[in-house]
Write a protein that holds these residues in place. Structure first.
Motif, PDB file in Angstrom:
ATOM      1  N   PHE A  76     -59.826  48.472 -44.049  1.00 35.80           N
ATOM      2  CA  PHE A  76     -60.647  49.550 -43.506  1.00 35.80           C
ATOM      3  C   PHE A  76     -59.729  50.512 -42.766  1.00 35.80           C
ATOM      4  O   PHE A  76     -59.107  50.140 -41.769  1.00 35.80           O
ATOM      5  N   LEU A  77     -59.637  51.717 -43.283  1.00 33.45           N
ATOM      6  CA  LEU A  77     -58.766  52.730 -42.702  1.00 33.45           C
ATOM      7  C   LEU A  77     -59.593  53.703 -41.875  1.00 33.45           C
ATOM      8  O   LEU A  77     -60.593  54.236 -42.349  1.00 33.45           O
ATOM      9  N   ALA A  78     -59.162  53.906 -40.616  1.00 30.41           N
ATOM     10  CA  ALA A  78     -59.925  54.763 -39.708  1.00 30.41           C
ATOM     11  C   ALA A  78     -59.010  55.346 -38.647  1.00 30.41           C
ATOM     12  O   ALA A  78     -58.166  54.640 -38.095  1.00 30.41           O
ATOM     13  N   GLY A  79     -59.195  56.620 -38.371  1.00 33.59           N
ATOM     14  CA  GLY A  79     -58.463  57.271 -37.296  1.00 33.59           C
ATOM     15  C   GLY A  79     -59.163  57.054 -35.967  1.00 33.59           C
ATOM     16  O   GLY A  79     -60.257  56.482 -35.900  1.00 33.59           O
ATOM     17  N   PRO A  80     -58.550  57.533 -34.891  1.00 32.82           N
ATOM     18  CA  PRO A  80     -59.140  57.343 -33.562  1.00 32.82           C
ATOM     19  C   PRO A  80     -60.461  58.083 -33.372  1.00 32.82           C
ATOM     20  O   PRO A  80     -61.224  57.744 -32.474  1.00 32.82           O
ATOM     21  N   GLU A  81     -60.745  59.043 -34.210  1.00 32.10           N
ATOM     22  CA  GLU A  81     -62.015  59.765 -34.105  1.00 32.10           C
ATOM     23  C   GLU A  81     -63.197  58.935 -34.607  1.00 32.10           C
ATOM     24  O   GLU A  81     -64.348  59.245 -34.324  1.00 32.10           O
ATOM     25  N   GLY A 102     -52.029  48.182 -39.155  1.00 31.80           N
ATOM     26  CA  GLY A 102     -50.911  48.829 -39.824  1.00 31.80           C
ATOM     27  C   GLY A 102     -49.929  49.512 -38.888  1.00 31.80           C
ATOM     28  O   GLY A 102     -50.229  49.817 -37.733  1.00 31.80           O
ATOM     29  N   PHE A 103     -48.760  49.792 -39.431  1.00 29.59           N
ATOM     30  CA  PHE A 103     -47.672  50.366 -38.657  1.00 29.59           C
ATOM     31  C   PHE A 103     -47.973  51.779 -38.156  1.00 29.59           C
ATOM     32  O   PHE A 103     -47.521  52.166 -37.079  1.00 29.59           O
ATOM     33  N   GLY A 104     -48.735  52.550 -38.906  1.00 28.65           N
ATOM     34  CA  GLY A 104     -49.072  53.906 -38.472  1.00 28.65           C
ATOM     35  C   GLY A 104     -49.798  53.925 -37.139  1.00 28.65           C
ATOM     36  O   GLY A 104     -49.649  54.855 -36.351  1.00 28.65           O
ATOM     37  N   VAL A 105     -50.580  52.886 -36.872  1.00 29.90           N
ATOM     38  CA  VAL A 105     -51.272  52.756 -35.588  1.00 29.90           C
ATOM     39  C   VAL A 105     -50.318  52.183 -34.547  1.00 29.90           C
ATOM     40  O   VAL A 105     -50.178  52.709 -33.456  1.00 29.90           O
ATOM     41  N   ARG A 106     -49.654  51.087 -34.901  1.00 29.90           N
ATOM     42  CA  ARG A 106     -48.769  50.426 -33.936  1.00 29.90           C
ATOM     43  C   ARG A 106     -47.548  51.250 -33.579  1.00 29.90           C
ATOM     44  O   ARG A 106     -47.059  51.208 -32.463  1.00 29.90           O
ATOM     45  N   GLU A 112     -54.159  58.779 -28.291  1.00 29.81           N
ATOM     46  CA  GLU A 112     -55.408  58.423 -28.981  1.00 29.81           C
ATOM     47  C   GLU A 112     -55.198  57.249 -29.928  1.00 29.81           C
ATOM     48  O   GLU A 112     -56.048  56.363 -30.040  1.00 29.81           O
ATOM     49  N   VAL A 113     -54.069  57.252 -30.606  1.00 31.13           N
ATOM     50  CA  VAL A 113     -53.782  56.191 -31.574  1.00 31.13           C
ATOM     51  C   VAL A 113     -53.462  54.886 -30.842  1.00 31.13           C
ATOM     52  O   VAL A 113     -53.874  53.809 -31.275  1.00 31.13           O
ATOM     53  N   ILE A 114     -52.744  54.985 -29.731  1.00 30.11           N
ATOM     54  CA  ILE A 114     -52.450  53.787 -28.940  1.00 30.11           C
ATOM     55  C   ILE A 114     -53.749  53.155 -28.442  1.00 30.11           C
ATOM     56  O   ILE A 114     -53.917  51.933 -28.490  1.00 30.11           O
ATOM     57  N   THR A 115     -54.684  53.981 -28.004  1.00 27.45           N
ATOM     58  CA  THR A 115     -55.984  53.465 -27.573  1.00 27.45           C
ATOM     59  C   THR A 115     -56.699  52.794 -28.739  1.00 27.45           C
ATOM     60  O   THR A 115     -57.311  51.725 -28.570  1.00 27.45           O
ATOM     61  N   LYS A 116     -56.622  53.377 -29.925  1.00 30.34           N
ATOM     62  CA  LYS A 116     -57.234  52.775 -31.124  1.00 30.34           C
ATOM     63  C   LYS A 116     -56.610  51.402 -31.397  1.00 30.34           C
ATOM     64  O   LYS A 116     -57.313  50.440 -31.718  1.00 30.34           O
ATOM     65  N   PHE A 117     -55.301  51.309 -31.249  1.00 31.55           N
ATOM     66  CA  PHE A 117     -54.604  50.042 -31.448  1.00 31.55           C
ATOM     67  C   PHE A 117     -55.134  48.983 -30.481  1.00 31.55           C
ATOM     68  O   PHE A 117     -55.499  47.874 -30.876  1.00 31.55           O
ATOM     69  N   GLU A 118     -55.215  49.342 -29.211  1.00 24.65           N
ATOM     70  CA  GLU A 118     -55.718  48.406 -28.206  1.00 24.65           C
ATOM     71  C   GLU A 118     -57.170  48.020 -28.479  1.00 24.65           C
ATOM     72  O   GLU A 118     -57.546  46.852 -28.340  1.00 24.65           O
ATOM     73  N   ASP A 119     -57.985  48.992 -28.869  1.00 25.69           N
ATOM     74  CA  ASP A 119     -59.393  48.713 -29.190  1.00 25.69           C
ATOM     75  C   ASP A 119     -59.502  47.764 -30.381  1.00 25.69           C
ATOM     76  O   ASP A 119     -60.362  46.878 -30.397  1.00 25.69           O
ATOM     77  N   ARG A 125     -60.193  40.023 -31.175  1.00 23.29           N
ATOM     78  CA  ARG A 125     -60.386  38.862 -30.287  1.00 23.29           C
ATOM     79  C   ARG A 125     -61.854  38.462 -30.214  1.00 23.29           C
ATOM     80  O   ARG A 125     -62.175  37.280 -30.129  1.00 23.29           O
ATOM     81  N   ARG A 126     -62.738  39.449 -30.220  1.00 21.59           N
ATOM     82  CA  ARG A 126     -64.180  39.151 -30.173  1.00 21.59           C
ATOM     83  C   ARG A 126     -64.678  38.604 -31.513  1.00 21.59           C
ATOM     84  O   ARG A 126     -65.471  37.672 -31.544  1.00 21.59           O
ATOM     85  N   GLN A 127     -64.245  39.189 -32.607  1.00 16.81           N
ATOM     86  CA  GLN A 127     -64.749  38.822 -33.930  1.00 16.81           C
ATOM     87  C   GLN A 127     -64.107  37.555 -34.498  1.00 16.81           C
ATOM     88  O   GLN A 127     -64.715  36.882 -35.300  1.00 16.81           O
ATOM     89  N   GLY A 128     -62.878  37.294 -34.122  1.00 17.29           N
ATOM     90  CA  GLY A 128     -62.178  36.112 -34.624  1.00 17.29           C
ATOM     91  C   GLY A 128     -61.249  35.562 -33.565  1.00 17.29           C
ATOM     92  O   GLY A 128     -60.032  35.672 -33.694  1.00 17.29           O
TER      93      GLY A 128
END
Length: 139
Positions: A76-81, A102-106, A112-119, A125-128
């Protein structure tokens, strides 16, 4: 992304050590992998200097390698928006043995992308909660 199979194998080995004695490891075709990242033509991918066509090819090839290795893969590919609720909806209804980002996020330095990574990590952690999260070593 080429080395993701090795990383996934390591994740399974590490993750299996936490299994109770009565549980069995999943067999071929029974390992569910949820992997997320930025879409290949997303502005943040392009700003990092990765050509969209190359990113698209790498994502496609790595996903194909995982499937050919016997993993059940959901990419599932998704940007921070994109709200995290959409990613969460994509994860529902299945036990995920392995999750990945993926590496593009990390590799991004964009806030915004760093926040997406943390989210993503918090969602995993919640799902698995007992599933390892793996990372590829480069784009």
């Amino acid at each position: 992304m080429v080395c993701i199979k090795s990383i996934l194998t390591l994740g399974l080995v590490v993750g299996s050590t936490a299994l109770p004695k009565n549980d069995t490891l999943p067999g071929c075709g029974e390992v569910n992998v949820f992997y997320t990242g930025l879409p290949p033509y997303h502005k943040y991918v392009l700003e990092q200097g990765y050509p969209g066509d190359e990113a698209a090819g790498a994502i496609k090839n790595s996903t194909r390698e995982l499937i050919n290795a016997g993993y059940n893969v959901k990419m599932f590919l998704a940007g921070p928006e994109q709200p995290m609720s959409v990613t969460e909806d994509r994860m529902k209804g299945r036990h995920w043995h392995i999750t990945g980002v993926g590496f593009g996020v990390r590799g991004s330095t964009n806030g915004e992308v760093i926040t997406k990574f943390e989210d993503n990590l918090m969602l995993f952690r919640r799902q698995g909660p007992n599933s390892p999260t793996v990372f590829n070593y480069n784009p």
